[in-house]
Design a protein around this motif. Structure first.
Motif, PDB file in Angstrom:
ATOM      1  N   PRO A   1       0.830  -1.210   0.000  1.00  0.00           N
ATOM      2  CA  PRO A   1       0.000   0.000   0.000  1.00  0.00           C
ATOM      3  C   PRO A   1       0.861   1.254   0.000  1.00  0.00           C
ATOM      4  O   PRO A   1       2.049   1.213   0.327  1.00  0.00           O
ATOM      5  N   PHE A   2       0.249   2.362  -0.374  1.00  0.00           N
ATOM      6  CA  PHE A   2       0.999   3.611  -0.419  1.00  0.00           C
ATOM      7  C   PHE A   2       1.337   4.097   0.985  1.00  0.00           C
ATOM      8  O   PHE A   2       0.501   4.066   1.888  1.00  0.00           O
ATOM      9  N   GLU A   3       2.589   4.557   1.138  1.00  0.00           N
ATOM     10  CA  GLU A   3       3.038   5.170   2.387  1.00  0.00           C
ATOM     11  C   GLU A   3       3.884   6.380   2.034  1.00  0.00           C
ATOM     12  O   GLU A   3       4.839   6.270   1.247  1.00  0.00           O
ATOM     13  N   TRP A   4       3.555   7.526   2.625  1.00  0.00           N
ATOM     14  CA  TRP A   4       4.300   8.746   2.298  1.00  0.00           C
ATOM     15  C   TRP A   4       5.779   8.612   2.647  1.00  0.00           C
ATOM     16  O   TRP A   4       6.651   9.078   1.913  1.00  0.00           O
ATOM     17  N   GLY A   5       6.087   7.963   3.768  1.00  0.00           N
ATOM     18  CA  GLY A   5       7.484   7.820   4.175  1.00  0.00           C
ATOM     19  C   GLY A   5       8.294   7.077   3.134  1.00  0.00           C
ATOM     20  O   GLY A   5       9.387   7.505   2.745  1.00  0.00           O
ATOM     21  N   ARG A   6       7.770   5.916   2.679  1.00  0.00           N
ATOM     22  CA  ARG A   6       8.477   5.140   1.672  1.00  0.00           C
ATOM     23  C   ARG A   6       8.551   5.902   0.348  1.00  0.00           C
ATOM     24  O   ARG A   6       9.567   5.860  -0.352  1.00  0.00           O
ATOM     25  N   CYS A   7       7.481   6.609   0.002  1.00  0.00           N
ATOM     26  CA  CYS A   7       7.457   7.392  -1.232  1.00  0.00           C
ATOM     27  C   CYS A   7       8.564   8.439  -1.242  1.00  0.00           C
ATOM     28  O   CYS A   7       9.301   8.574  -2.234  1.00  0.00           O
ATOM     29  N   LEU A   8       8.709   9.172  -0.152  1.00  0.00           N
ATOM     30  CA  LEU A   8       9.724  10.217  -0.098  1.00  0.00           C
ATOM     31  C   LEU A   8      11.132   9.631  -0.044  1.00  0.00           C
ATOM     32  O   LEU A   8      12.072  10.189  -0.609  1.00  0.00           O
ATOM     33  N   ARG A   9      11.294   8.486   0.621  1.00  0.00           N
ATOM     34  CA  ARG A   9      12.614   7.831   0.632  1.00  0.00           C
ATOM     35  C   ARG A   9      12.994   7.386  -0.772  1.00  0.00           C
ATOM     36  O   ARG A   9      14.149   7.544  -1.191  1.00  0.00           O
ATOM     37  N   ARG A  10      12.041   6.836  -1.521  1.00  0.00           N
ATOM     38  CA  ARG A  10      12.320   6.445  -2.897  1.00  0.00           C
ATOM     39  C   ARG A  10      12.693   7.663  -3.746  1.00  0.00           C
ATOM     40  O   ARG A  10      13.577   7.603  -4.583  1.00  0.00           O
ATOM     41  N   SER A  11      11.989   8.771  -3.504  1.00  0.00           N
ATOM     42  CA  SER A  11      12.254   9.981  -4.284  1.00  0.00           C
ATOM     43  C   SER A  11      13.654  10.505  -4.042  1.00  0.00           C
ATOM     44  O   SER A  11      14.319  11.009  -4.956  1.00  0.00           O
ATOM     45  N   LEU A  12      14.125  10.379  -2.806  1.00  0.00           N
ATOM     46  CA  LEU A  12      15.430  10.929  -2.454  1.00  0.00           C
ATOM     47  C   LEU A  12      16.575   9.952  -2.668  1.00  0.00           C
ATOM     48  O   LEU A  12      17.667  10.341  -3.096  1.00  0.00           O
ATOM     49  N   PHE A  13      16.333   8.665  -2.375  1.00  0.00           N
ATOM     50  CA  PHE A  13      17.436   7.712  -2.326  1.00  0.00           C
ATOM     51  C   PHE A  13      17.300   6.534  -3.291  1.00  0.00           C
ATOM     52  O   PHE A  13      18.218   5.719  -3.390  1.00  0.00           O
TER      53      PHE A  13
END
Length: 271
Positions: free
Chosen positions: A251-263
């Motif tokens: 499922p979507f999670e903002w934390g994982r989304c932002l980590r993917r975006s950065l790293f």
């Protein structure tokens, strides 16, 4: 969208949804003037993250828009190693014969080129076209992502409905238009993500949200309507959902989304 008035009467649709507040509409251009350069700056300073692994993506523009207006979204996905394609049909004038005939051919060409299912991302009315493709060519599509796309009949009247009517008179309307609209409003047979903004100045966000179902999800971002193809949060969500592992039920999670975006992807998601 087109004012098929009888489609909003009776049935399971609710009362017509109101248009967004005029103040939100008036601020659309000002907001996207901020969202676009912030997104460009973000991509310029963050190292390349290889999320896509060469996966094919077809991006569909909104009404009266062309591939030029989805360029920021496509550039962002290309940097993430997706094989991204515009629709190549010029300006989107609605359900014309050219679109109804040309869009499935475009999808088929991309599918044949890569020999694997294609992800389809559609902005605004382009998202409705993406839903239609998801129904009639589900064997060629692995997922559909819509950005501010009012698919519900109760949300049919938007700030651009009058433009749709004028375009139909000027550019023509496919005789299959009404049937296409009826089809795209059915439950999606492929995984689908609806991304929308509660501060959208063109469409009522409630008309974009999906009904609860397996492999369907709703994600709200803070964005203008026009900026959904350049807003850094919206772009991060698109990239995250393209990279999700359906087999793991992720499922979507903002934390994982932002980590993917950065790293980039975590080690367990690397090929």
């Amino acid at each position: 969208m087109y004012d098929f008035e009888d489609s909003r009467q009776g049935g399971e649709s609710g009362p017509p949804l109101s248009k967004p507040m005029f103040a939100l509409t008036a601020l659309e251009v000002l907001r996207v003037a901020v969202e676009f350069p912030v997104s460009v700056g973000f991509d310029a300073v963050v190292p390349q993250r290889r999320l896509g692994s060469g996966h094919p993506v077809l991006v569909l523009p909104g009404f009266y828009a062309s591939d030029s207006l989805t360029g920021r979204l496509r550039a962002h996905l290309r940097k993430l190693d997706y094989r991204v394609h515009g629709w190549g049909l010029g300006s989107n004038h609605g359900l014309t014969d050219e679109v109804v005939q040309g869009l499935p051919a475009r999808l088929d060409a991309i599918h044949q080129r890569y020999g694997r299912p294609v992800s389809v991302v559609g902005w605004s009315f382009g998202g409705l076209l993406a839903r239609w493709l998801g129904h009639v060519h589900s064997d060629q599509i692995d997922r559909v992502i819509t950005l501010g796309s009012p698919w519900r009949p109760e949300g049919e009247i938007t700030r651009t409905t009058a433009l749709f009517e004028r375009a139909a008179r000027k550019y023509g309307l496919s005789p299959d238009a009404r049937d296409i609209v009826d089809v795209l409003r059915q439950p999606m047979p492929v995984p689908c993500t609806a991304i929308y903004s509660k501060t959208d100045g063109i469409v009522n966000w409630r008309s974009c949200a999906l009904d609860p179902a397996e492999n369907h999800e709703n994600i709200a971002v803070t964005s203008s309507h026009i900026g959904l193809v350049s807003n850094p949060l919206a772009l991060a969500v698109v990239a995250d959902r393209l990279a999700q592992d359906d087999s793991a039920g992720e499922p979507f999670e903002w934390g994982r989304c932002l980590r993917r975006s950065l790293f980039g992807p975590s080690p367990e998601h690397l090929p």
